[in-house]
Design a protein around this motif. Structure first.
Motif, PDB file in Angstrom:
ATOM      1  N   GLU A   1       0.823  -1.225   0.000  1.00 42.43           N
ATOM      2  CA  GLU A   1       0.000   0.000   0.000  1.00 42.43           C
ATOM      3  C   GLU A   1       0.851   1.267   0.000  1.00 42.43           C
ATOM      4  O   GLU A   1       0.396   2.308  -0.405  1.00 42.43           O
ATOM      5  CB  GLU A   1      -0.884   0.083   1.254  1.00 42.43           C
ATOM      6  N   LYS A   2       2.071   1.103   0.530  1.00 43.87           N
ATOM      7  CA  LYS A   2       2.926   2.297   0.601  1.00 43.87           C
ATOM      8  C   LYS A   2       3.571   2.595  -0.745  1.00 43.87           C
ATOM      9  O   LYS A   2       4.397   3.517  -0.837  1.00 43.87           O
ATOM     10  CB  LYS A   2       4.012   2.099   1.663  1.00 43.87           C
ATOM     11  N   GLY A   3       3.235   1.808  -1.753  1.00 43.98           N
ATOM     12  CA  GLY A   3       3.726   2.073  -3.099  1.00 43.98           C
ATOM     13  C   GLY A   3       5.238   2.154  -3.182  1.00 43.98           C
ATOM     14  O   GLY A   3       5.773   2.983  -3.927  1.00 43.98           O
ATOM     15  N   GLY A   4       5.944   1.340  -2.401  1.00 45.36           N
ATOM     16  CA  GLY A   4       7.402   1.317  -2.484  1.00 45.36           C
ATOM     17  C   GLY A   4       8.076   2.348  -1.597  1.00 45.36           C
ATOM     18  O   GLY A   4       9.300   2.392  -1.505  1.00 45.36           O
ATOM     19  N   TYR A   5       7.304   3.208  -0.939  1.00 49.89           N
ATOM     20  CA  TYR A   5       7.900   4.201  -0.034  1.00 49.89           C
ATOM     21  C   TYR A   5       8.105   3.584   1.351  1.00 49.89           C
ATOM     22  O   TYR A   5       7.406   2.646   1.726  1.00 49.89           O
ATOM     23  CB  TYR A   5       6.993   5.425   0.095  1.00 49.89           C
ATOM     24  N   ALA A   6       9.057   4.135   2.097  1.00 50.38           N
ATOM     25  CA  ALA A   6       9.364   3.598   3.428  1.00 50.38           C
ATOM     26  C   ALA A   6       8.249   3.900   4.437  1.00 50.38           C
ATOM     27  O   ALA A   6       8.125   3.232   5.454  1.00 50.38           O
ATOM     28  CB  ALA A   6      10.681   4.182   3.925  1.00 50.38           C
ATOM     29  N   SER A   7       7.441   4.921   4.163  1.00 49.59           N
ATOM     30  CA  SER A   7       6.347   5.251   5.092  1.00 49.59           C
ATOM     31  C   SER A   7       5.176   5.821   4.294  1.00 49.59           C
ATOM     32  O   SER A   7       5.343   6.283   3.156  1.00 49.59           O
ATOM     33  CB  SER A   7       6.813   6.301   6.108  1.00 49.59           C
ATOM     34  N   PHE A   8       3.993   5.797   4.929  1.00 51.05           N
ATOM     35  CA  PHE A   8       2.836   6.433   4.294  1.00 51.05           C
ATOM     36  C   PHE A   8       3.091   7.928   4.140  1.00 51.05           C
ATOM     37  O   PHE A   8       2.691   8.538   3.159  1.00 51.05           O
ATOM     38  CB  PHE A   8       1.584   6.209   5.143  1.00 51.05           C
ATOM     39  N   MET A   9       3.778   8.504   5.124  1.00 56.80           N
ATOM     40  CA  MET A   9       4.001   9.943   5.045  1.00 56.80           C
ATOM     41  C   MET A   9       4.797  10.303   3.792  1.00 56.80           C
ATOM     42  O   MET A   9       4.442  11.257   3.073  1.00 56.80           O
ATOM     43  CB  MET A   9       4.716  10.448   6.296  1.00 56.80           C
ATOM     44  N   LEU A  10       5.862   9.535   3.510  1.00 49.66           N
ATOM     45  CA  LEU A  10       6.654   9.828   2.311  1.00 49.66           C
ATOM     46  C   LEU A  10       5.798   9.672   1.052  1.00 49.66           C
ATOM     47  O   LEU A  10       5.889  10.466   0.117  1.00 49.66           O
ATOM     48  CB  LEU A  10       7.864   8.895   2.233  1.00 49.66           C
ATOM     49  N   LYS A  11       4.963   8.651   1.054  1.00 48.00           N
ATOM     50  CA  LYS A  11       4.093   8.439  -0.114  1.00 48.00           C
ATOM     51  C   LYS A  11       3.115   9.615  -0.253  1.00 48.00           C
ATOM     52  O   LYS A  11       2.899  10.141  -1.352  1.00 48.00           O
ATOM     53  CB  LYS A  11       3.320   7.134   0.048  1.00 48.00           C
ATOM     54  N   GLU A  12       2.578  10.031   0.881  1.00 51.24           N
ATOM     55  CA  GLU A  12       1.570  11.099   0.826  1.00 51.24           C
ATOM     56  C   GLU A  12       2.188  12.446   0.435  1.00 51.24           C
ATOM     57  O   GLU A  12       1.559  13.254  -0.245  1.00 51.24           O
ATOM     58  CB  GLU A  12       0.804  11.145   2.160  1.00 51.24           C
ATOM     59  N   ILE A  13       3.438  12.650   0.837  1.00 57.43           N
ATOM     60  CA  ILE A  13       4.146  13.868   0.392  1.00 57.43           C
ATOM     61  C   ILE A  13       4.311  13.813  -1.138  1.00 57.43           C
ATOM     62  O   ILE A  13       4.064  14.795  -1.844  1.00 57.43           O
ATOM     63  CB  ILE A  13       5.516  13.990   1.096  1.00 57.43           C
ATOM     64  N   ALA A  14       4.679  12.638  -1.623  1.00 58.44           N
ATOM     65  CA  ALA A  14       4.897  12.476  -3.070  1.00 58.44           C
ATOM     66  C   ALA A  14       3.597  12.555  -3.861  1.00 58.44           C
ATOM     67  O   ALA A  14       3.591  12.932  -5.036  1.00 58.44           O
ATOM     68  CB  ALA A  14       5.602  11.145  -3.334  1.00 58.44           C
ATOM     69  N   ASP A  15       2.493  12.197  -3.216  1.00 56.82           N
ATOM     70  CA  ASP A  15       1.163  12.241  -3.891  1.00 56.82           C
ATOM     71  C   ASP A  15       0.655  13.661  -4.118  1.00 56.82           C
ATOM     72  O   ASP A  15      -0.383  13.850  -4.756  1.00 56.82           O
ATOM     73  CB  ASP A  15       0.098  11.586  -2.976  1.00 56.82           C
ATOM     74  N   GLN A  16       1.344  14.664  -3.554  1.00 57.20           N
ATOM     75  CA  GLN A  16       0.723  15.994  -3.498  1.00 57.20           C
ATOM     76  C   GLN A  16       0.411  16.644  -4.846  1.00 57.20           C
ATOM     77  O   GLN A  16      -0.645  17.244  -4.987  1.00 57.20           O
ATOM     78  CB  GLN A  16       1.548  16.922  -2.603  1.00 57.20           C
ATOM     79  N   PRO A  17       1.296  16.499  -5.855  1.00 59.16           N
ATOM     80  CA  PRO A  17       0.928  17.138  -7.125  1.00 59.16           C
ATOM     81  C   PRO A  17      -0.414  16.612  -7.653  1.00 59.16           C
ATOM     82  O   PRO A  17      -1.270  17.384  -8.094  1.00 59.16           O
ATOM     83  CB  PRO A  17       2.082  16.759  -8.060  1.00 59.16           C
ATOM     84  N   LYS A  18      -0.604  15.307  -7.546  1.00 58.18           N
ATOM     85  CA  LYS A  18      -1.855  14.710  -8.033  1.00 58.18           C
ATOM     86  C   LYS A  18      -3.040  15.170  -7.167  1.00 58.18           C
ATOM     87  O   LYS A  18      -4.128  15.477  -7.683  1.00 58.18           O
ATOM     88  CB  LYS A  18      -1.735  13.183  -8.009  1.00 58.18           C
ATOM     89  N   ALA A  19      -2.820  15.212  -5.859  1.00 53.23           N
ATOM     90  CA  ALA A  19      -3.900  15.621  -4.946  1.00 53.23           C
ATOM     91  C   ALA A  19      -4.359  17.050  -5.267  1.00 53.23           C
ATOM     92  O   ALA A  19      -5.561  17.341  -5.294  1.00 53.23           O
ATOM     93  CB  ALA A  19      -3.424  15.517  -3.502  1.00 53.23           C
ATOM     94  N   VAL A  20      -3.388  17.917  -5.538  1.00 50.51           N
ATOM     95  CA  VAL A  20      -3.712  19.313  -5.873  1.00 50.51           C
ATOM     96  C   VAL A  20      -4.489  19.359  -7.199  1.00 50.51           C
ATOM     97  O   VAL A  20      -5.546  20.003  -7.301  1.00 50.51           O
ATOM     98  CB  VAL A  20      -2.418  20.163  -5.959  1.00 50.51           C
ATOM     99  N   ALA A  21      -4.002  18.624  -8.190  1.00 47.75           N
ATOM    100  CA  ALA A  21      -4.665  18.629  -9.502  1.00 47.75           C
ATOM    101  C   ALA A  21      -6.077  18.040  -9.378  1.00 47.75           C
ATOM    102  O   ALA A  21      -7.039  18.587  -9.939  1.00 47.75           O
ATOM    103  CB  ALA A  21      -3.831  17.836 -10.508  1.00 47.75           C
ATOM    104  N   ASP A  22      -6.211  16.956  -8.623  1.00 47.17           N
ATOM    105  CA  ASP A  22      -7.528  16.309  -8.490  1.00 47.17           C
ATOM    106  C   ASP A  22      -8.549  17.199  -7.792  1.00 47.17           C
ATOM    107  O   ASP A  22      -9.749  17.124  -8.060  1.00 47.17           O
ATOM    108  CB  ASP A  22      -7.403  14.992  -7.695  1.00 47.17           C
ATOM    109  N   THR A  23      -8.062  18.033  -6.886  1.00 46.24           N
ATOM    110  CA  THR A  23      -8.994  18.896  -6.153  1.00 46.24           C
ATOM    111  C   THR A  23      -9.522  20.032  -7.047  1.00 46.24           C
ATOM    112  O   THR A  23     -10.595  20.588  -6.802  1.00 46.24           O
ATOM    113  CB  THR A  23      -8.323  19.399  -4.853  1.00 46.24           C
ATOM    114  N   LEU A  24      -8.784  20.325  -8.109  1.00 50.33           N
ATOM    115  CA  LEU A  24      -9.250  21.356  -9.056  1.00 50.33           C
ATOM    116  C   LEU A  24     -10.160  20.773 -10.138  1.00 50.33           C
ATOM    117  O   LEU A  24     -10.988  21.478 -10.719  1.00 50.33           O
ATOM    118  CB  LEU A  24      -8.041  22.009  -9.748  1.00 50.33           C
ATOM    119  N   LEU A  25      -9.978  19.481 -10.371  1.00 49.11           N
ATOM    120  CA  LEU A  25     -10.640  18.811 -11.494  1.00 49.11           C
ATOM    121  C   LEU A  25     -12.158  19.023 -11.505  1.00 49.11           C
ATOM    122  O   LEU A  25     -12.833  18.826 -10.494  1.00 49.11           O
ATOM    123  CB  LEU A  25     -10.354  17.310 -11.378  1.00 49.11           C
ATOM    124  N   GLY A  26     -12.669  19.437 -12.655  1.00 48.67           N
ATOM    125  CA  GLY A  26     -14.113  19.594 -12.809  1.00 48.67           C
ATOM    126  C   GLY A  26     -14.671  20.845 -12.150  1.00 48.67           C
ATOM    127  O   GLY A  26     -15.870  21.109 -12.217  1.00 48.67           O
TER     128      GLY A  26
END
Ligand code: M6R
Length: 370
Positions: A1-26
């Motif tokens: 679930e951590k997508g290869g990252y050592a922690s969820f936090m690192l994964k969630e930091i890396a997810d941020q560009p997508k999270a920002v784009a998704d929140t604007l979508l539509g």
């Protein structure tokens, strides 16, 4: 679930560009660039009658709310207060049918925020929730909800939810400006375009984080780190300090840089690390110049200055012991990029101290008690 990252936090930091784009979508770039927040089911006629906005939240969400105040006042010219939910409820606040309350919560289950919003509704205020968790209690009990699309946030320390809360706050501020006619269509189009460029800007910040990690490791034995900011950089400083407290268990404090000489400057001693979030030199250059003087003042007293400044800002170079570059952005949007190095910094410093970053001691992901 951590997508290869050592922690969820690192994964969630890396997810941020997508999270920002998704929140604007539509929600942006519709017909003639107008904003479309169909989910905000509060009639435009009601929004036009609003005479005051109150933002309530806790922790990191409160820092997003502090930034919302700048955006709401700027784009709507409505008075806006941001308050800790736990304080608001017990203050007997003045609210009525013309008050719009914005409750920000990642989990949608934070008891302090829930109690504050119940109190607001009892007084007749309309409540708009900004929330990341579908069907949770806070949106269910609100008049309307604008969901952030960060996806599930697992790590206790909030990262991607914060960035998406900021995006949602900017959207709400612009939408109110659009409905109330206080923001011109041209300006909305411009800001929407700038917001659409932010996911890429966050991505660029993430690509340049190795020196920040190295710096964090070098501070592993320090006891205290201070954070300074001005304007929207002030809540960013508070957020940087909160991340460091909860993850690295270090004494960390954020200050408004203008307050330095009213007390905190007495704390500065040789070698004390101080992180400074520098406003854009374009736009409101007075703020920038004042911040450069603050950096000089603390450095003259021995601080080790860690300066977060825009690319191309040369004025800070002589006073920065460490320089962290972020892309140039409009003043109000800078927190979207300036926060990211602080998340990486806290996460790396915590790891270097042997702490478990996803589950810091004494903390729960959602605080369902008052
Ligand atoms: O779920 P919420 O957004 O309502 O949570 C509010 C705070 O408890 C939360 O932001 C907390 O401060 C985080 N651990 C910060 O990283």
């Amino acid at each position: 679930e951590k997508g290869g990252y050592a922690s969820f936090m690192l994964k969630e930091i890396a997810d941020q560009p997508k999270a920002v784009a998704d929140t604007l979508l539509g929600r942006v770039g519709g017909e003639e660039g107008a904003l479309r927040l169909d989910e905000v089911r509060i009639a435009p006629s009601v929004l036009r009658e609003v005479d005051k906005v109150v933002v309530i939240a806790c922790g990191t969400a409160y820092h997003a709310g502090m930034i919302a105040k700048y955006a709401i006042e700027h784009w709507t010219r409505l008075p806006c207060e941001t308050e800790l939910a736990s304080e608001f409820r017990y203050r007997d606040p003045i609210l009525d049918q013309r008050t719009l309350v914005i409750a920000i919560s990642q989990s949608g289950e934070t008891m302090d925020t829930l109690m504050a919003l119940r109190h607001a509704r009892e007084q007749g205020a309309k409540v708009l929730a900004i929330c990341n968790t579908n069907g949770s209690t806070i949106p269910r009990e609100s008049d309307a909800v604008l969901y952030t699309h960060a996806g599930p946030e697992v790590a206790v320390a909030s990262t991607k939810a914060f960035l998406t809360q900021l995006v949602a706050c900017y959207l709400v501020a612009l939408y109110l400006g659009q409905v109330r006619g206080t923001t011109w269509a041209d300006e909305i189009r411009t800001v929407v375009r700038q917001l659409s460029e932010m996911a890429g800007a966050v991505e660029r910040v993430l690509e340049t984080m190795e020196p920040v990690r190295e710096l964090a490791r070098s501070l592993v034995d320090k006891d205290t780190v201070l954070f300074l900011g001005r304007h929207v950089g002030y809540p960013v400083a508070l957020e940087g300090a909160l991340k460091l407290k909860e993850l690295a268990y270090m004494h960390a404090e954020g200050f408004a840089a203008g307050e330095l000489k009213h007390g905190p400057i007495a704390l500065i001693e040789d070698g004390l690390p101080v992180v400074v979030v520098v406003p854009s030199p374009r736009g409101r250059s007075v703020l920038h110049d004042k911040m450069v003087s603050n950096i000089q003042e603390i450095r003259a007293r021995g601080a080790r200055t860690i300066v977060i400044a825009e690319e191309g800002d040369e004025a800070v170079v002589p006073y920065a012991d460490h320089l962290i570059r972020i892309p140039a952005t409009p003043t109000l949007l800078q927190p979207l990029v300036a926060t990211v190095p602080l998340q990486v910094f806290a996460c790396e410093l915590a790891t270097a101290r042997g702490n478990e970053v996803d589950q810091p001691r004494n903390l729960a992901k959602s605080v369902t008690v008052e």
